[in-house]
Write an enzyme that holds these catalytic residues in place. Structure first.
Site, mmCIF file in Angstrom:
data_model
loop_
_atom_site.group_PDB
_atom_site.id
_atom_site.type_symbol
_atom_site.label_atom_id
_atom_site.label_comp_id
_atom_site.label_asym_id
_atom_site.label_seq_id
_atom_site.Cartn_x
_atom_site.Cartn_y
_atom_site.Cartn_z
ATOM 1 N N ARG A 58 2.592 69.638 104.836
ATOM 2 C CA ARG A 58 2.381 69.529 106.292
ATOM 3 C C ARG A 58 3.015 70.721 106.995
ATOM 4 N NH1 ARG A 58 5.794 66.587 108.870
ATOM 5 N NH2 ARG A 58 5.726 64.793 107.475
ATOM 6 N N TYR A 80 -15.454 72.004 127.991
ATOM 7 C CA TYR A 80 -15.927 71.048 126.986
ATOM 8 C C TYR A 80 -15.505 69.629 127.383
ATOM 9 C CZ TYR A 80 -16.039 68.420 122.623
ATOM 10 O OH TYR A 80 -16.256 67.449 121.681
ATOM 11 N N ASP A 118 -9.466 79.318 126.096
ATOM 12 C CA ASP A 118 -10.274 78.762 125.007
ATOM 13 C C ASP A 118 -11.374 79.784 124.728
ATOM 14 O OD1 ASP A 118 -12.153 77.416 123.424
ATOM 15 O OD2 ASP A 118 -11.587 75.454 124.247
ATOM 16 N N LYS A 171 -16.628 76.000 115.016
ATOM 17 C CA LYS A 171 -17.825 76.660 115.545
ATOM 18 C C LYS A 171 -18.076 77.987 114.829
ATOM 19 C CE LYS A 171 -17.965 72.997 117.854
ATOM 20 N NZ LYS A 171 -16.792 72.598 118.523
HETATM 21 O O1 P1T Z 1 -14.708 69.752 117.978
HETATM 22 P P1 P1T Z 1 -13.358 70.390 117.856
HETATM 23 O O2 P1T Z 1 -13.226 71.280 116.691
HETATM 24 O O3 P1T Z 1 -12.252 69.404 117.971
HETATM 25 O O4 P1T Z 1 -13.237 71.393 119.107
HETATM 26 C C1 P1T Z 1 -13.169 70.984 120.423
HETATM 27 C C2 P1T Z 1 -13.701 72.054 121.349
HETATM 28 C C3 P1T Z 1 -12.800 72.860 122.018
HETATM 29 N N1 P1T Z 1 -13.209 73.830 122.858
HETATM 30 C C4 P1T Z 1 -14.513 74.054 123.072
HETATM 31 C C5 P1T Z 1 -14.937 75.136 124.014
HETATM 32 C C6 P1T Z 1 -15.484 73.290 122.416
HETATM 33 O O5 P1T Z 1 -16.776 73.550 122.653
HETATM 34 C C7 P1T Z 1 -15.069 72.263 121.535
HETATM 35 C C8 P1T Z 1 -16.034 71.387 120.811
HETATM 36 N N2 P1T Z 1 -17.350 71.426 121.326
HETATM 37 C C9 P1T Z 1 -18.413 70.752 120.826
HETATM 38 C C10 P1T Z 1 -18.327 69.902 119.800
HETATM 39 C C11 P1T Z 1 -19.682 70.977 121.529
HETATM 40 O O6 P1T Z 1 -20.757 70.640 120.998
HETATM 41 O O7 P1T Z 1 -19.634 71.514 122.648
#
Ligand code: P1T
Length: 379
Positions: free
Chosen positions: A46, A98, A170, A195
């Site tokens: 961890r 988001y 972000d 992503k």
């Molecule tokens: O899904 P995750 O890895 O937990 O990430 C969250 C997140 C954070 N910041 C942005 C700008 C994001 O677009 C996302 C996740 N977004 C999607 C799953 C989506 O389809 O927009």
């Protein structure tokens, strides 16, 4: 080192025990010690795992950062940043973000006494007006999800520095290949690694990158204390994914230009939200702070109804109707019912999310096939 070389090599050394060119998946929870406290830099997985350590070095290199920390999801990374704050703290945040970030801020952290002010950051004075003695952080998402608004990072950093606030960007939609907020003065960059960095729709992961020693010390403490760390296998997959980040981005950004051009000229389309378009409000700022315009496009239909949008989304064949973005395969989604469903309808409407808004993540297929698919779906 230039970007492509870093993407392929940074952080990765041949495995010292075998010479393996790829960092092994250290699928272990713990590490044997010779005497209490006497170990090879790893105690318990961890706190640190060698596969994760290699990935964190690679991620840091991509953002030209001193530090990177990997998390089990983008939301876990964001959650860790908010844990830098205390009850009574206030955050100024873009109003187009988001849906999951909005949900974490409003439905989790407001219960812990942290207050979030959402505003249109395209106008810097909107942010300046909200600063008070409790403000501790400015939260920027650019380009924003789903309206592809472009926020001037340097303008936000200037406000943060003036009032001694932590500035967070972000950078998920842009990726480190297109935009480096730390170099524009931001304190912390956050990514949904799920992503473009992962790039193959097979991992959920998040990351933070930064230069500040004090903030890094606290974030590492939070990472190991709260424990939302990624698995070694996922770290391996992302190490593999980022080797082609620049190639995938070049291909998908080029495809997005062609798809946007098609959409702009289509008789059934009302508005196209894409920073590459000269008429896009943030076009000049995007040119200033990004290297290309990305591959996310949103659009609305002249028939501005949910039913019309659903008819298009049910007909696509190459685009897959799914949440997420940034993989080699093109995706489409209906933010109001999918990625942004957790934002109350009136809040979504006030931000400008119209009833027919469709979001595309343009991937790396042949642009002709993507355009043919949209042509038949729109028909
Ligand atoms: O899904 P995750 O890895 O937990 O990430 C969250 C997140 C954070 N910041 C942005 C700008 C994001 O677009 C996302 C996740 N977004 C999607 C799953 C989506 O389809 O927009």
């Amino acid at each position: 080192m230039k970007f492509a070389t870093k993407a392929i090599h940074a952080g990765v050394e041949p495995d010292p025990s075998t010479g393996a060119i790829m960092t092994p998946i250290f699928q272990t929870s713990t590490f044997v010690q010779a005497s209490p406290g006497q170990h090879k830099g790893f105690e318990y997985a961890r706190s640190l795992n060698p596969t994760r350590q290699t990935l964190e070095k690679a991620l840091a290199a991509l953002e030209n950062a001193k530090y990177a920390f990997a998390f089990g999801s983008g939301m876990a990374a964001i959650d860790t940043v908010i844990k830098l704050l205390k009850p009574g703290s206030e955050v100024i945040c873009g109003d187009d973000i988001y849906g999951g970030s909005y949900r974490l801020f409003v439905r989790v952290y407001e219960d812990f006494g942290i207050k979030f002010h959402f505003t249109d950051m395209q106008e810097a004075q909107n942010v300046e007006k909200l600063v008070n003695e409790n403000t501790k952080m400015i939260w920027v998402e650019t380009p924003s999800n789903p309206l592809l608004r472009v926020i001037d990072i340097e303008a936000m950093v200037a406000i943060a520095k003036k009032h001694n606030l932590i500035s967070v960007v972000d950078n998920t939609f842009a990726t480190p290949y297109l935009q480096n907020p730390l170099e524009l003065g931001a304190d912390i960059v956050t990514h949904s690694v799920t992503k473009y960095l992962g790039g193959h729709s097979d991992v959920v992961m998040g990351a933070l990158m930064l230069n500040d020693d004090k903030l890094a010390e606290r974030l590492y403490f939070l990472q190991k204390s709260c424990g939302a760390v990624p698995a070694p296998f996922d770290c391996f997959l992302v190490l593999r994914g980022i080797k082609t980040l620049h190639l995938r981005m070049n291909a998908s950004c080029e495809n997005a230009l062609q798809v946007a051009d098609f959409l702009v000229n289509h008789p059934k389309i009302q508005d196209v939200y894409f920073p590459a378009l000269p008429q896009h409000k943030g076009h000049d700022i995007a040119k200033k702070q990004m290297r290309k315009f990305g591959s996310m496009i949103s659009f609305t239909l002249k028939d501005d109804t949910q039913a019309a949008a659903y008819r298009v989304l049910e007909k696509v064949k190459v685009f897959a109707l799914a949440e997420s973005l940034g993989g080699v395969e093109s995706l489409c989604c209906y933010p109001a019912a999918m990625t942004h469903a957790s934002i109350p309808a009136e809040v979504r409407k006030a931000t400008g999310i119209k009833d027919s808004l469709i979001r595309l993540s343009v991937g790396c297929e042949d642009a002709e096939d993507l355009i043919a698919d949209l042509t038949q779906a729109l028909q």
